[in-house]
Structures are given as structure tokens and as C-alpha cells.
Design a protein around this motif. Structure first.
Motif, PDB file in Angstrom:
ATOM      1  N   ASP A  47     -25.595  16.080  -0.999  1.00 54.29           N
ATOM      2  CA  ASP A  47     -26.263  14.795  -1.147  1.00 54.29           C
ATOM      3  C   ASP A  47     -27.178  14.803  -2.365  1.00 54.29           C
ATOM      4  OD1 ASP A  47     -26.642  12.181   0.075  1.00 54.29           O
ATOM      5  OD2 ASP A  47     -28.694  12.815   0.407  1.00 54.29           O
ATOM      6  N   GLN A  48     -27.074  13.749  -3.176  1.00 56.36           N
ATOM      7  CA  GLN A  48     -27.825  13.692  -4.430  1.00 56.36           C
ATOM      8  C   GLN A  48     -28.994  12.713  -4.377  1.00 56.36           C
ATOM      9  OE1 GLN A  48     -27.103  15.801  -7.029  1.00 56.36           O
ATOM     10  NE2 GLN A  48     -25.710  16.674  -5.516  1.00 56.36           N
ATOM     11  N   VAL A  49     -29.319  12.214  -3.177  1.00 54.44           N
ATOM     12  CA  VAL A  49     -30.354  11.191  -3.070  1.00 54.44           C
ATOM     13  C   VAL A  49     -31.735  11.815  -3.010  1.00 54.44           C
ATOM     14  CG1 VAL A  49     -31.268   9.346  -1.613  1.00 54.44           C
ATOM     15  CG2 VAL A  49     -28.806   9.557  -1.958  1.00 54.44           C
ATOM     16  N   GLN A  52     -21.324   7.950   1.992  1.00 50.83           N
ATOM     17  CA  GLN A  52     -21.638   9.326   1.630  1.00 50.83           C
ATOM     18  C   GLN A  52     -21.227   9.630   0.192  1.00 50.83           C
ATOM     19  OE1 GLN A  52     -19.659  11.596   4.683  1.00 50.83           O
ATOM     20  NE2 GLN A  52     -21.435  11.517   6.037  1.00 50.83           N
ATOM     21  N   ALA A  53     -20.091   9.089  -0.220  1.00 48.56           N
ATOM     22  CA  ALA A  53     -19.618   9.336  -1.584  1.00 48.56           C
ATOM     23  C   ALA A  53     -20.557   8.712  -2.613  1.00 48.56           C
ATOM     24  CB  ALA A  53     -18.203   8.778  -1.746  1.00 48.56           C
ATOM     25  N   VAL A  54     -21.044   7.505  -2.323  1.00 51.31           N
ATOM     26  CA  VAL A  54     -21.988   6.855  -3.231  1.00 51.31           C
ATOM     27  C   VAL A  54     -23.279   7.668  -3.333  1.00 51.31           C
ATOM     28  CG1 VAL A  54     -23.504   4.839  -3.492  1.00 51.31           C
ATOM     29  CG2 VAL A  54     -21.067   4.523  -2.980  1.00 51.31           C
ATOM     30  N   ARG A  55     -23.733   8.208  -2.219  1.00 49.89           N
ATOM     31  CA  ARG A  55     -24.942   9.035  -2.230  1.00 49.89           C
ATOM     32  C   ARG A  55     -24.736  10.285  -3.094  1.00 49.89           C
ATOM     33  NH1 ARG A  55     -28.827   8.105   1.803  1.00 49.89           N
ATOM     34  NH2 ARG A  55     -29.429  10.292   1.598  1.00 49.89           N
ATOM     35  N   ARG A  56     -23.579  10.930  -2.934  1.00 47.89           N
ATOM     36  CA  ARG A  56     -23.305  12.163  -3.688  1.00 47.89           C
ATOM     37  C   ARG A  56     -23.127  11.904  -5.178  1.00 47.89           C
ATOM     38  NH1 ARG A  56     -19.622  13.315   0.574  1.00 47.89           N
ATOM     39  NH2 ARG A  56     -17.857  13.015  -0.816  1.00 47.89           N
ATOM     40  N   GLN A  57     -22.362  10.867  -5.485  1.00 44.81           N
ATOM     41  CA  GLN A  57     -21.988  10.639  -6.872  1.00 44.81           C
ATOM     42  C   GLN A  57     -23.028   9.853  -7.662  1.00 44.81           C
ATOM     43  OE1 GLN A  57     -17.945   9.322  -7.324  1.00 44.81           O
ATOM     44  NE2 GLN A  57     -18.213   8.678  -9.445  1.00 44.81           N
ATOM     45  N   GLY A  67     -26.337   8.827  -6.193  1.00 45.02           N
ATOM     46  CA  GLY A  67     -27.725   9.031  -5.792  1.00 45.02           C
ATOM     47  C   GLY A  67     -28.423   7.825  -5.210  1.00 45.02           C
ATOM     48  N   LEU A  68     -27.662   6.834  -4.734  1.00 47.87           N
ATOM     49  CA  LEU A  68     -28.279   5.649  -4.140  1.00 47.87           C
ATOM     50  C   LEU A  68     -28.585   5.894  -2.665  1.00 47.87           C
ATOM     51  CD1 LEU A  68     -26.147   2.810  -5.778  1.00 47.87           C
ATOM     52  CD2 LEU A  68     -28.502   3.468  -6.313  1.00 47.87           C
ATOM     53  N   ALA A  69     -29.700   5.371  -2.204  1.00 45.94           N
ATOM     54  CA  ALA A  69     -30.172   5.623  -0.844  1.00 45.94           C
ATOM     55  C   ALA A  69     -29.529   4.657   0.148  1.00 45.94           C
ATOM     56  CB  ALA A  69     -31.692   5.512  -0.791  1.00 45.94           C
ATOM     57  N   TRP A  70     -28.244   4.830   0.344  1.00 45.52           N
ATOM     58  CA  TRP A  70     -27.489   4.008   1.292  1.00 45.52           C
ATOM     59  C   TRP A  70     -27.289   4.795   2.582  1.00 45.52           C
ATOM     60  CZ3 TRP A  70     -22.911   1.427  -1.813  1.00 45.52           C
ATOM     61  CH2 TRP A  70     -23.448   0.664  -2.862  1.00 45.52           C
ATOM     62  N   ILE A  71     -27.278   4.084   3.702  1.00 40.17           N
ATOM     63  CA  ILE A  71     -27.152   4.729   5.008  1.00 40.17           C
ATOM     64  C   ILE A  71     -26.165   3.977   5.895  1.00 40.17           C
ATOM     65  CG2 ILE A  71     -29.452   5.760   4.958  1.00 40.17           C
ATOM     66  CD1 ILE A  71     -30.452   3.463   6.678  1.00 40.17           C
ATOM     67  N   SER A  72     -25.763   4.619   6.998  1.00 40.52           N
ATOM     68  CA  SER A  72     -24.821   4.026   7.952  1.00 40.52           C
ATOM     69  C   SER A  72     -25.406   4.089   9.355  1.00 40.52           C
ATOM     70  CB  SER A  72     -23.484   4.784   7.950  1.00 40.52           C
ATOM     71  OG  SER A  72     -22.859   4.736   6.689  1.00 40.52           O
ATOM     72  N   ALA A  73     -25.149   3.054  10.147  1.00 40.83           N
ATOM     73  CA  ALA A  73     -25.576   3.016  11.543  1.00 40.83           C
ATOM     74  C   ALA A  73     -24.385   2.641  12.406  1.00 40.83           C
ATOM     75  CB  ALA A  73     -26.710   2.006  11.737  1.00 40.83           C
ATOM     76  N   GLY A 106     -30.504   9.629   4.922  1.00 41.03           N
ATOM     77  CA  GLY A 106     -29.642  10.796   5.048  1.00 41.03           C
ATOM     78  C   GLY A 106     -28.184  10.379   4.999  1.00 41.03           C
ATOM     79  N   PRO A 107     -27.291  11.307   4.696  1.00 41.91           N
ATOM     80  CA  PRO A 107     -25.874  10.981   4.557  1.00 41.91           C
ATOM     81  C   PRO A 107     -25.153  10.775   5.876  1.00 41.91           C
ATOM     82  CG  PRO A 107     -26.219  13.318   4.208  1.00 41.91           C
ATOM     83  CD  PRO A 107     -27.582  12.702   4.320  1.00 41.91           C
TER      84      PRO A 107
END
Length: 331
Positions: A10-12, A167-172, A174-180, A249-250
């Protein structure tokens, strides 16, 4: 492989905190069950620049239109609550639409949000992403560890793809996106149609129709033995905002109550609330679906949130809404 394997990649670098109440906030699917509740929640929290489009105004399956919308509105925050949803009958009858439509909606919105640098995004999935026979209660680590429930596997695959794209957007990038991942939801704005509704609104309509018709009995699908967890949509909306302000978190976060009941028990509660006093029958030739689906909500509790609306109270208010809006319900 599980969806948590991306943790060490994770790059965030992001510290959660209060969202700017004056920033532009796009709620995709703001007229649906979850989206409308989130909209009400944000209004109650005094967000001043909410943006929403009906499906007639913006077809989220139209990639060019979605990109043009993001270019024009430039939201800072996004909740992706738009989806094609339905119960067992709809999912098992139209798997192509449930896969194709949801993949296109997700990819278009997430790609457009990426291009325009959306700072904070919450992707909403469903507890059906987990294996049919997952150990109960289901932890987030159960993702991709077994076979899916066949009656809604197409929808589940689409939602799993959404989690991995977050998760891919976070890794590549670094945007703080999450899933619920919410459990079974119910409440004002639900779909009570005969062919497209989920189990609880279907039961409300069935028993209420029986009362109106003076029927002596009601027949439900399956055996009544599967166990399900139910969360009021207003609780879900509060959880979404809480996660956006308190969690990063991812890994996807389960959202539920941590308590379940049998379908027979929920049917009994619905019958009591609507005033049906006849007999309940069960058609065991119809599918039951997953035997049990109870979410482990310890990650959510660790982030500081727990559900507050009791099931009986939520049922009562939902039935009241159903009666008040009988002339404008989706068919």
C-alpha cells in the motif's frame, strides 16, 4: 490469495480526520436505498455542496458521459453506492446484467475519479463477496478463500473486482480510497417489487398484501432455516461517513450488527409488525441461498462505530414508510 495481500504494498500516506463540510461531495446512486440514506446523513452533518444525478440524467454505464460529469463537477469526495441490485430471483435470472452492468458502473466511476484526483472515495460492495461456506462470523480475510453462492456469484464477482480496483489505485497512485461491505440492508427507499426485492422488503410486501387481501396463509421461499443479519440503512449511512473520517487501509471493512436471525424468525417479526395473524408456509422446492451469512464487525468496532437501530424498531419504521409511499414504489 486474499484481498488483504496488498497491505505491504500500500502506497497511501493519509491520516483520517473530519471531512470538509464545504467541499463538493458526489454520491453516486443518491436515489437508491443506500445512496439516499447517505445523502440524508450528509445533509444532517451540514455538508453544503452535495452532487447527485439520477440514472435518467447520467447513465453510469456510459463511460464518456461519466468522464464528462467528473470534468464538469470535480468532486473532492465520492461515495460509490450506485449498483444494479436484486434478490435471489433477480440475481439467478439475470446474471449477465448483474455482472456487466455493475462492472461498467464501477470501472467508469472509479476511472473518472482517478483521472480527476478524487481525494477520498468509499466503494460500497456487499457481504455476498464472501464464500458460501465461509467460517462464521465472516472476517474480512475470508475473501477469495472459497466458492461463492451460485445464486448471486455474478454480482459478487463484480463487487470483488471493485475491491481490487480500490486496492490497485492505493498501490499505484497513493489515493486514500476505501471499501465497505454491508450486510443485508433495509429501510426507507427499499425496493419492494415482487421480482426484484431482497428478502426483507419481499417479506414486508408479501405479508402486507396478505393482510389487505384477508389471506389465511403466506408461502415463503425455502425452508426458513438460513440465518441472516440485517442492518438499517440509516445506520449504514452513518457508518460510511464514520469510516471516511476515521479509517484508512486497503482491506475492505465489514459493516453490520454482528447479530443474525433465521429467515423464519424475521418472517415472524414482519408478520407481527404488519398485523398478519394467519399461517406461514414454506416452499422447500425454492432455494435457500447461503446457510448463514453473519459478518465479523470487529474491524468496524475498532474504528469506533457500532449499529444503534434495533431490528424491531427498524422494521416498524420501514413498514410505516412503505405504507406512506405505497403509490410511488418501484415495480
Amino acid at each position: 490469495m486474499t484481498a488483504s495481500v496488498g497491505d505491504d504494498r500500500d502506497q497511501v500516506e493519509f491520516t483520517p480526520g473530519p471531512l470538509d463540510r464545504n467541499a463538493r461531495f458526489y454520491v453516486a446512486g443518491h436515489r437508491g436505498l443506500v445512496g439516499s440514506a447517505i445523502w440524508r446523513c450528509l445533509q444532517g452533518e451540514e455538508f453544503t455542496d452535495l452532487v447527485g444525478q439520477t440514472s435518467a440524467e447520467l447513465d453510469l454505464k456510459d463511460r464518456a458521459a461519466v468522464f464528462a460529469f467528473f470534468a464538469a463537477t470535480k468532486p473532492r469526495y465520492v461515495v460509490l453506492a450506485a449498483a444494479k441490485v436484486g434478490g435471489i430471483l433477480a440475481n439467478s435470472t439475470y446474471p449477465v446484467e448483474f455482472l456487466s452492468d455493475n462492472l461498467r458502473i464501477q470501472v467508469n466511476v472509479l476511472d473518472a475519479a482517478l483521472e480527476h484526483g478524487v481525494e477520498r472515495l468509499l466503494f460500497l460492495g456487499s457481504s455476498c463477496i464472501y464464500p458460501k461456506l465461509a467460517k462464521q462470523p465472516i472476517t474480512e480475510d475470508a475473501l477469495l478463500t472459497g466458492y461463492l453462492e451460485p445464486t448471486n456469484d455474478a454480482y459478487a464477482i463484480a463487487k470483488i473486482a471493485g475491491i481490487l480496483q480500490i486496492q490497485a489505485v492505493r498501490r499505484q497512485h497513493g489515493l486514500a480510497w476505501i471499501s465497505a461491505m454491508p450486510t443485508n440492508l433495509y429501510g426507507p427507499g427499499d425496493n419492494f417489487s415482487v421480482t426484484g426485492s431482497h428478502v426483507l422488503p419481499a417479506l414486508i410486501r408479501r405479508y402486507d398484501d396478505a393482510v389487505s387481501a384477508g389471506s389465511a396463509s403466506v408461502t415463503n421461499w425455502g425452508t426458513g432455516t438460513p440465518r441472516r443479519e440485517f442492518l438499517h440503512v440509516d445506520d449504514m449511512a452513518e457508518a460510511c461517513l464514520h469510516l471516511m473520517e476515521h479509517y484508512d487501509g486497503p482491506q475492505q471493512v465489514n459493516v453490520g450488527t454482528g447479530r443474525d436471525v433465521t429467515i423464519a424468525e424475521i418472517a415472524e417479526s414482519v408478520a407481527r409488525v404488519v398485523g398478519f395473524t394467519g399461517e406461514t408456509l414454506w416452499d422447500s422446492s425454492k432455494p435457500d441461498g447461503t446457510p448463514q451469512k453473519l459478518l465479523d464487525v470487529s474491524k468496524l468496532a475498532g474504528a469506533g462505530w457500532t449499529a444503534r437501530i434495533e431490528l424491531e424498531d427498524g422494521l416498524r419504521s420501514t413498514v410505516e414508510w412503505y405504507h406512506a409511499n405505497a403509490g410511488a414504489l418501484r415495480e
